[in-house]
Design a protein around this motif. Structure first.
Motif, PDB file in Angstrom:
ATOM      1  N   LYS A  11       0.821  -1.210   0.000  1.00 10.69           N
ATOM      2  CA  LYS A  11       0.000   0.000   0.000  1.00 10.69           C
ATOM      3  C   LYS A  11       0.862   1.271   0.000  1.00 10.69           C
ATOM      4  O   LYS A  11       0.559   2.242  -0.699  1.00 10.69           O
ATOM      5  N   SER A  12       1.949   1.277   0.775  1.00  9.58           N
ATOM      6  CA  SER A  12       2.807   2.464   0.847  1.00  9.58           C
ATOM      7  C   SER A  12       3.534   2.701  -0.473  1.00  9.58           C
ATOM      8  O   SER A  12       3.755   3.848  -0.883  1.00  9.58           O
ATOM      9  N   ALA A  13       3.893   1.611  -1.171  1.00  6.68           N
ATOM     10  CA  ALA A  13       4.538   1.760  -2.484  1.00  6.68           C
ATOM     11  C   ALA A  13       3.570   2.386  -3.478  1.00  6.68           C
ATOM     12  O   ALA A  13       3.956   3.259  -4.269  1.00  6.68           O
ATOM     13  N   ILE A 223      -2.911   5.945 -16.854  1.00  4.76           N
ATOM     14  CA  ILE A 223      -1.654   5.366 -16.364  1.00  4.76           C
ATOM     15  C   ILE A 223      -1.865   3.933 -15.902  1.00  4.76           C
ATOM     16  O   ILE A 223      -2.629   3.669 -14.980  1.00  4.76           O
ATOM     17  N   GLY A 224      -1.148   3.022 -16.542  1.00  2.00           N
ATOM     18  CA  GLY A 224      -1.185   1.622 -16.158  1.00  2.00           C
ATOM     19  C   GLY A 224       0.089   1.222 -15.439  1.00  2.00           C
ATOM     20  O   GLY A 224       0.229   1.382 -14.235  1.00  2.00           O
ATOM     21  N   ILE A 225       1.068   0.740 -16.192  1.00  2.00           N
ATOM     22  CA  ILE A 225       2.246   0.067 -15.638  1.00  2.00           C
ATOM     23  C   ILE A 225       2.996   0.877 -14.586  1.00  2.00           C
ATOM     24  O   ILE A 225       3.509   0.329 -13.612  1.00  2.00           O
ATOM     25  N   MET A 226       3.068   2.197 -14.733  1.00  2.00           N
ATOM     26  CA  MET A 226       3.888   2.994 -13.811  1.00  2.00           C
ATOM     27  C   MET A 226       3.298   3.078 -12.408  1.00  2.00           C
ATOM     28  O   MET A 226       4.043   3.199 -11.430  1.00  2.00           O
ATOM     29  N   GLN A 227       1.994   3.006 -12.290  1.00  2.00           N
ATOM     30  CA  GLN A 227       1.427   3.067 -10.934  1.00  2.00           C
ATOM     31  C   GLN A 227       1.779   1.813 -10.130  1.00  2.00           C
ATOM     32  O   GLN A 227       1.794   1.828  -8.898  1.00  2.00           O
ATOM     33  N   TYR A 228       2.094   0.734 -10.852  1.00  2.00           N
ATOM     34  CA  TYR A 228       2.476  -0.509 -10.181  1.00  2.00           C
ATOM     35  C   TYR A 228       3.979  -0.556  -9.878  1.00  2.00           C
ATOM     36  O   TYR A 228       4.489  -1.549  -9.370  1.00  2.00           O
ATOM     37  N   GLY A 229       4.676   0.541 -10.224  1.00  5.58           N
ATOM     38  CA  GLY A 229       6.093   0.651  -9.883  1.00  5.58           C
ATOM     39  C   GLY A 229       7.051   0.187 -10.945  1.00  5.58           C
ATOM     40  O   GLY A 229       8.238  -0.015 -10.687  1.00  5.58           O
ATOM     41  N   LEU A 230       6.557   0.013 -12.172  1.00  7.91           N
ATOM     42  CA  LEU A 230       7.385  -0.466 -13.273  1.00  7.91           C
ATOM     43  C   LEU A 230       7.359   0.543 -14.419  1.00  7.91           C
ATOM     44  O   LEU A 230       6.355   1.218 -14.636  1.00  7.91           O
ATOM     45  N   LEU A 254       5.077  -2.677  -6.244  1.00  7.79           N
ATOM     46  CA  LEU A 254       4.026  -3.044  -5.285  1.00  7.79           C
ATOM     47  C   LEU A 254       4.071  -4.516  -4.918  1.00  7.79           C
ATOM     48  O   LEU A 254       3.649  -4.904  -3.832  1.00  7.79           O
ATOM     49  N   ILE A 255       4.561  -5.330  -5.845  1.00 10.85           N
ATOM     50  CA  ILE A 255       4.265  -6.754  -5.766  1.00 10.85           C
ATOM     51  C   ILE A 255       5.425  -7.580  -5.203  1.00 10.85           C
ATOM     52  O   ILE A 255       6.587  -7.343  -5.520  1.00 10.85           O
ATOM     53  N   ASN A 256       5.099  -8.510  -4.323  1.00 11.11           N
ATOM     54  CA  ASN A 256       6.005  -9.560  -3.869  1.00 11.11           C
ATOM     55  C   ASN A 256       5.264 -10.883  -4.017  1.00 11.11           C
ATOM     56  O   ASN A 256       4.169 -11.048  -3.465  1.00 11.11           O
ATOM     57  N   TRP A 257       5.868 -11.801  -4.751  1.00 10.92           N
ATOM     58  CA  TRP A 257       5.255 -13.113  -4.992  1.00 10.92           C
ATOM     59  C   TRP A 257       6.080 -14.152  -4.242  1.00 10.92           C
ATOM     60  O   TRP A 257       7.280 -14.271  -4.465  1.00 10.92           O
ATOM     61  N   LYS A 258       5.424 -14.874  -3.339  1.00  6.77           N
ATOM     62  CA  LYS A 258       6.153 -15.759  -2.432  1.00  6.77           C
ATOM     63  C   LYS A 258       5.565 -17.173  -2.407  1.00  6.77           C
ATOM     64  O   LYS A 258       4.384 -17.371  -2.655  1.00  6.77           O
ATOM     65  N   SER A 259       6.433 -18.100  -2.065  1.00  4.01           N
ATOM     66  CA  SER A 259       6.008 -19.488  -1.840  1.00  4.01           C
ATOM     67  C   SER A 259       6.822 -20.026  -0.659  1.00  4.01           C
ATOM     68  O   SER A 259       7.409 -19.260   0.103  1.00  4.01           O
ATOM     69  N   ARG A 379      -4.080 -12.709  -2.867  1.00  8.30           N
ATOM     70  CA  ARG A 379      -3.378 -11.433  -2.830  1.00  8.30           C
ATOM     71  C   ARG A 379      -3.710 -10.723  -1.535  1.00  8.30           C
ATOM     72  O   ARG A 379      -4.882 -10.583  -1.183  1.00  8.30           O
ATOM     73  N   TYR A 380      -2.676 -10.287  -0.830  1.00 14.42           N
ATOM     74  CA  TYR A 380      -2.853  -9.650   0.469  1.00 14.42           C
ATOM     75  C   TYR A 380      -2.252  -8.242   0.442  1.00 14.42           C
ATOM     76  O   TYR A 380      -1.194  -8.028  -0.151  1.00 14.42           O
ATOM     77  N   ILE A 381      -2.915  -7.318   1.112  1.00 12.85           N
ATOM     78  CA  ILE A 381      -2.404  -5.955   1.209  1.00 12.85           C
ATOM     79  C   ILE A 381      -1.482  -5.865   2.421  1.00 12.85           C
ATOM     80  O   ILE A 381      -1.828  -6.292   3.522  1.00 12.85           O
ATOM     81  N   VAL A 382      -0.283  -5.339   2.184  1.00 11.31           N
ATOM     82  CA  VAL A 382       0.670  -5.096   3.278  1.00 11.31           C
ATOM     83  C   VAL A 382       1.073  -3.626   3.211  1.00 11.31           C
ATOM     84  O   VAL A 382       0.837  -2.944   2.213  1.00 11.31           O
ATOM     85  N   ASP A 383       1.694  -3.158   4.279  1.00  8.53           N
ATOM     86  CA  ASP A 383       2.106  -1.756   4.274  1.00  8.53           C
ATOM     87  C   ASP A 383       3.283  -1.572   3.321  1.00  8.53           C
ATOM     88  O   ASP A 383       3.346  -0.660   2.564  1.00  8.53           O
TER      89      ASP A 383
END
Length: 383
Positions: A11-13, A223-230, A254-259, A379-383
């Motif tokens: 969210k902060s990103a 604005i698409g891609i840039m709002q997502y940080g890319l 914005l995104i972190n993909w984890k397993s 998908r979860y929202i984190v700070d």
């Protein structure tokens, strides 16, 4: 962990990126958040509420189903525009719910006017002009008929915008083509205005055009891609950085993909790993089995090329990426355990796996990788 992987959205990103973009375009240009392709893989239902919290009040989607999902997800009212697919039977729903939509063929224009007349409520439309993309829009030949039709049904139609889309503003090799589109758009716009067709908004710029061609910003940017940080491309990033004293990237991903590590496996030197014979163990090895494969958006083309992060270190994908699992080499990473966090995309300690790195290894675009992430990954929202 019920699912084999999950996505965290910062969210902060997002707030950082929205603040930067709004400052860049200035106070007199409206910001439209493009959330087609499941919000570029970030999830419409998860992304839209935090975007609204970050000050976004205008959203652009591709289709009526995306508009419906967005409408149900927003905590408060916002402007929603459908840029692409909406079938004629869905026009009544759109008009009734104040959903705006692009018009790029006469059938949609006349049908929208009929439905609006039936409802006693004006349809809010954006007239799309064909300027050289050759995808959708009224070209010069069809524009005259569109003008006449618009004049006839103006009592039932509210012209919210006149727009176009540039064919590759992210690449300098398209420079002349983009400028030609810009000139043609303005010429067609002048003709419409001479015939007393005046919209509320003029808009043509996507993320790349907003950066590389500031004159295209007009009344609104999409604005698409840039709002997502890319960034739309390395060229766009280089151009922006070259014009500013501060050389640090102003955008945050914005995104972190984890397993998690599903299992550990010892393999002796000389044995082949996984399907086929693409990888033969050059030494005794320890592998971590990760429960993510190409059915979960991790491209098969990353076989023997991709990397993940485990315990803050890079681990190479070895063997063919399977449908549901892949193997990574953890031989030189100390004390790896079952259930250890695996970062497929994003940061862990001081290391990161970027979306761009996927593109370099697999020929996927930023856009392609993100939008291919399955909708059923939580998908979860984190700070």
């Amino acid at each position: 962990m019920l699912h084999s992987s999950y996505i965290e959205i910062s969210k902060s990103a997002l707030q950082n990126n929205i603040n930067f973009l709004k400052k860049e375009i200035g106070p007199n240009v409206r910001f439209s958040s493009v959330i087609k392709g499941n919000a570029y893989g970030h999830g419409i239902e998860q992304f839209a509420p935090i975007a609204q919290e970050s000050g976004v009040d205008h959203f652009s989607v591709f289709s009526a189903d995306e508009a419906s999902r967005l409408l149900e997800s927003l905590p408060k009212a916002a402007t929603i525009v459908i840029m692409g697919y909406i079938d004629n039977p869905e026009l009544e729903w759109a008009i009734q719910n104040d959903i705006e939509f692009f018009v790029f063929e006469l059938d949609r224009l006349t049908e929208a006017a009929k439905v609006a007349m039936k409802l006693g409520k004006r349809a809010k439309i954006h007239l799309e002009l064909e300027t050289g993309m050759n995808r959708t829009g009224f070209d010069k030949g069809a524009l005259e008929q569109a003008e006449a039709t618009l004049q006839q049904c103006i009592a039932h139609v509210e012209l919210q915008g006149i727009c176009t889309h540039y064919a590759g503003a992210e690449s300098l090799q398209n420079h002349d083509r983009v400028l030609s589109q810009y000139r043609l758009f303005n010429k067609m716009l002048l003709q419409l205005r001479k015939n007393s067709i005046t919209p509320t908004q003029i808009h043509t710029a996507c993320s790349a055009a907003m950066v590389s061609y500031p004159e295209t910003r007009m009344d609104m940017v999409r604005i698409g891609i840039m709002q997502y940080g890319l960034w739309p491309s390395p060229e766009t990033y280089s151009q922006y950085i070259g014009q500013h004293g501060d050389k640090t990237d102003p955008l945050k991903r914005l995104i972190n993909w984890k397993s998690r590590v599903m299992s550990l496996k010892s393999v002796t030197q000389g044995n082949f790993i996984g399907y086929g014979t693409s990888y033969q163990a050059p030494r005794d090895m320890v592998l971590a089995v990760v429960p993510v494969g190409y059915s979960w958006g991790y491209s098969r083309s990353l076989s023997n090329q991709g990397q993940v992060l485990i315990r803050g270190q890079r681990a190479a994908v070895v063997g063919i990426v399977n449908m549901n699992v892949m193997m990574v080499d953890v031989t030189n990473i100390k004390d790896v355990q079952k259930h250890d966090e695996v970062v497929l995309l994003g940061k862990q300690k001081d290391q990161s796996i970027t979306v761009a790195s996927f593109g370099e290894l697999s020929t996927q675009l930023n856009y392609e990788l993100l939008t291919r992430l399955p909708t059923n990954i939580p998908r979860y929202i984190v700070d």
